[in-house]
Design a protein around this motif. Sequence first.
Motif, PDB file in Angstrom:
ATOM      1  N   TYR A  84      -0.987  -0.911  -3.505  1.00 63.09           N
ATOM      2  CA  TYR A  84      -1.064  -0.123  -2.267  1.00 63.09           C
ATOM      3  C   TYR A  84      -2.088   0.991  -2.431  1.00 63.09           C
ATOM      4  O   TYR A  84      -2.952   1.192  -1.572  1.00 63.09           O
ATOM      5  CB  TYR A  84       0.316   0.455  -1.936  1.00 63.09           C
ATOM      6  CG  TYR A  84       0.310   1.437  -0.792  1.00 63.09           C
ATOM      7  CD1 TYR A  84       0.398   1.005   0.526  1.00 63.09           C
ATOM      8  CD2 TYR A  84       0.199   2.809  -1.036  1.00 63.09           C
ATOM      9  CE1 TYR A  84       0.384   1.913   1.579  1.00 63.09           C
ATOM     10  CE2 TYR A  84       0.181   3.718  -0.002  1.00 63.09           C
ATOM     11  CZ  TYR A  84       0.271   3.260   1.306  1.00 63.09           C
ATOM     12  OH  TYR A  84       0.242   4.151   2.342  1.00 63.09           O
ATOM     13  N   VAL A  98      -4.735  -1.153  -0.292  1.00 62.59           N
ATOM     14  CA  VAL A  98      -4.345  -0.822   1.084  1.00 62.59           C
ATOM     15  C   VAL A  98      -5.011   0.477   1.526  1.00 62.59           C
ATOM     16  O   VAL A  98      -5.520   0.595   2.637  1.00 62.59           O
ATOM     17  CB  VAL A  98      -2.814  -0.701   1.210  1.00 62.59           C
ATOM     18  CG1 VAL A  98      -2.418  -0.211   2.593  1.00 62.59           C
ATOM     19  CG2 VAL A  98      -2.168  -2.041   0.904  1.00 62.59           C
ATOM     20  N   LYS A  99      -5.028   1.462   0.602  1.00 62.17           N
ATOM     21  CA  LYS A  99      -5.570   2.759   0.988  1.00 62.17           C
ATOM     22  C   LYS A  99      -7.092   2.787   0.991  1.00 62.17           C
ATOM     23  O   LYS A  99      -7.697   3.459   1.802  1.00 62.17           O
ATOM     24  CB  LYS A  99      -5.058   3.841   0.035  1.00 62.17           C
ATOM     25  CG  LYS A  99      -3.708   4.407   0.466  1.00 62.17           C
ATOM     26  CD  LYS A  99      -3.365   5.596  -0.368  1.00 62.17           C
ATOM     27  CE  LYS A  99      -3.078   6.811   0.496  1.00 62.17           C
ATOM     28  NZ  LYS A  99      -2.618   7.933  -0.356  1.00 62.17           N
ATOM     29  N   TYR A 117      -2.439  -2.682   5.480  1.00 63.22           N
ATOM     30  CA  TYR A 117      -1.737  -3.739   4.754  1.00 63.22           C
ATOM     31  C   TYR A 117      -2.526  -5.039   4.855  1.00 63.22           C
ATOM     32  O   TYR A 117      -3.093  -5.338   5.908  1.00 63.22           O
ATOM     33  CB  TYR A 117      -0.336  -3.926   5.337  1.00 63.22           C
ATOM     34  CG  TYR A 117       0.528  -2.705   5.150  1.00 63.22           C
ATOM     35  CD1 TYR A 117       1.071  -2.419   3.903  1.00 63.22           C
ATOM     36  CD2 TYR A 117       0.795  -1.842   6.209  1.00 63.22           C
ATOM     37  CE1 TYR A 117       1.860  -1.305   3.719  1.00 63.22           C
ATOM     38  CE2 TYR A 117       1.591  -0.725   6.030  1.00 63.22           C
ATOM     39  CZ  TYR A 117       2.115  -0.454   4.778  1.00 63.22           C
ATOM     40  OH  TYR A 117       2.890   0.648   4.598  1.00 63.22           O
ATOM     41  N   ALA A 119      -4.360  -7.158  -0.725  1.00 61.44           N
ATOM     42  CA  ALA A 119      -3.545  -6.221  -1.502  1.00 61.44           C
ATOM     43  C   ALA A 119      -2.372  -6.954  -2.143  1.00 61.44           C
ATOM     44  O   ALA A 119      -2.040  -6.719  -3.305  1.00 61.44           O
ATOM     45  CB  ALA A 119      -3.039  -5.091  -0.607  1.00 61.44           C
ATOM     46  N   SER A 161      -1.569  -7.387  -6.346  1.00 59.43           N
ATOM     47  CA  SER A 161      -0.330  -7.079  -7.062  1.00 59.43           C
ATOM     48  C   SER A 161       0.185  -8.318  -7.796  1.00 59.43           C
ATOM     49  O   SER A 161       0.652  -8.231  -8.932  1.00 59.43           O
ATOM     50  CB  SER A 161       0.729  -6.514  -6.108  1.00 59.43           C
ATOM     51  OG  SER A 161       1.083  -7.468  -5.140  1.00 59.43           O
ATOM     52  N   LEU A 176       5.202  -3.833   0.068  1.00 61.77           N
ATOM     53  CA  LEU A 176       4.363  -2.628   0.018  1.00 61.77           C
ATOM     54  C   LEU A 176       2.891  -2.939   0.275  1.00 61.77           C
ATOM     55  O   LEU A 176       2.075  -2.029   0.398  1.00 61.77           O
ATOM     56  CB  LEU A 176       4.488  -1.957  -1.354  1.00 61.77           C
ATOM     57  CG  LEU A 176       5.652  -1.011  -1.616  1.00 61.77           C
ATOM     58  CD1 LEU A 176       6.967  -1.615  -1.248  1.00 61.77           C
ATOM     59  CD2 LEU A 176       5.655  -0.574  -3.048  1.00 61.77           C
ATOM     60  N   THR A 177       2.539  -4.240   0.307  1.00 61.65           N
ATOM     61  CA  THR A 177       1.112  -4.567   0.366  1.00 61.65           C
ATOM     62  C   THR A 177       0.738  -5.508   1.516  1.00 61.65           C
ATOM     63  O   THR A 177      -0.151  -5.214   2.291  1.00 61.65           O
ATOM     64  CB  THR A 177       0.670  -5.237  -0.950  1.00 61.65           C
ATOM     65  OG1 THR A 177       1.565  -6.304  -1.236  1.00 61.65           O
ATOM     66  CG2 THR A 177       0.679  -4.256  -2.094  1.00 61.65           C
TER      67      THR A 177
END
Lengths: 295, 283
Positions: A143, A147-148, A154, A158, A162, A233-234
């Motif tokens: 993330y 993502v950022k 999202y 991403a 992970s 989260l991604t």
Amino acid sequence: MNTTENIRLQDTSKRRQLKDKLVLGMVVFFSLVTVSPIILIIGELVRKGYRQISLDFLIKNTPDTYSAMTAIANGERIPGGIANGIVGTLIMVVLAAAIAIPVGIIIGIYLYENPGKRLANFTRSLSDVMQGVPSIVLGLISYLWVVKHVTNGYSALAGSVSLSIMMLPMIVRSTEETLKMIPNSLKEAALALGTPYHKVILRVLIPTGFSGLFTGILLGISRVLGETAPLMLTALGSSMINLDITKPTSAVPLLIWEFYNDPNMIDLIWSSSLMLMILVLVLNMISKQIAKKTK
Amino acid sequence: MNSDKITRLVLSLGSFILIIVAAGMVYSLVMGSIPAFKTFGFKFIFSNNWDPTYGKENYGALPFIAGTLISSILALLISLPLSFSASLFLGEYFKGTRVARILSMLVDLLAGIPSIVYGLWGFYVLRPLMIELGIGSQGFGVFTASLILAIMIIPYATSLSNEIIAMVPNDLKEAAYSLGATRLEVIQTVTIPSAHSGIIAGYILSFGRALGETMAVTMLIGNSNKVPDSLFGTGNSMASVIANQFGEADGLKLSSLIAIGLLLFLITAIVNGIGKLIIKRMQ
């Protein structure tokens, strides 16, 4: 030896035998208890999930809550399926494998070629540590990275990152372990013929160890197939098939989580879990079979 | 530069990639948690106040650290007799037999089940059972989560200690048998003493796995942001709070969740490091 002593000896011997039998009984009992969940879980999935499985289930997208609700109210089967999840899972797992496999194999060969080197030992320890990192933390990291900063939201990319960090240490270790089993004389013979080093790797080491490497890769894939936490989260999820890796994407485990949280979709939980389990177990068994054949 | 040198360079390049990735992971987690640690200091670790109310936000990680440790330790204790029996079954009593192969295949299958499927099964099968037994009115809680965690770590503990037990030299065992020892006595005096450090390492590594499990725990622990008041009470774990509250988090809350992620990372790295070190010493 007088008789009382003899009787006492026989007594302790009997007690010892009895204790031995008792512990054996306990070991067998506890072992059966240990494996009972697998039978209970698969039984539950098949019993509750087989009815929803059909062609529609594989080729249609997830229904919205409303159409699921009306279907239930009318006593019909819930329409739609998990095609968006299947496609998303495929994309993310393939992408993760594409990132992790080449890097992992290169690192594995490096560790095998430089067993005593300090840099190799450090790398090996690092990869051991990475193997123990919880998947949710990998989600957080992906993330923060992707993502950022990369996809600005999202995205499937991403999610893949992970998953690829999760696969990497597994591939590194399985590569190193496989290569260790190849007889050294094979490599020496190739080098003695004046073969360049990269050809020794590409033409001798990798082909000879291919089945071992392949097993490691399959195990890595089957491990990340069922991952939910890092994808929450991604990749976030999506109700439609999405081929753009910079946009939110669904995956089968993510869909199971959504169904779990939506009382109208409960019937779909079991069939999607059944599908996921079958996929994971088949991959697992193929890899075990290959490993057994080459041993 | 000749091709051999290039090949060696490419190979060591992989090492650097791994080091950069690992360093990047730590760097991002540390940078992300700085706002939380700056605001709350080290109180963040020891405070049990988790209040997201805007304006008087206050975050402390203690409830989650406690929930993680308690549920994982309990899971380890529950799994101990089961996985130890199974590893004796595989590595000692029925070593190399057909029935051992079947048992080991079933244990392997157990390892392949995704966490979320364990969670579902726990929610729909184990939880009602807990209610029936009168453990918590909802069936949620630390104990229920530990039960499912125990089942999840059994395959790792079993296969790790089975491997070590199977490695105990036969001569030693035969010597004990020839003195008239029973099977149990051989296990007590030969097998366990010569395999104990490996077995312990196996349990440490499985404990490390339990610490980071997310989905199954999230679905069963009850998700209350307090230190669990009893083994049957509800609580929350570090991994679960991240999974549950990440979606609506930004600013200080996001930073606090990342800080919890950093703590979880450190705890699991230390636990796994100790386990791997013991195994390395044995070889």
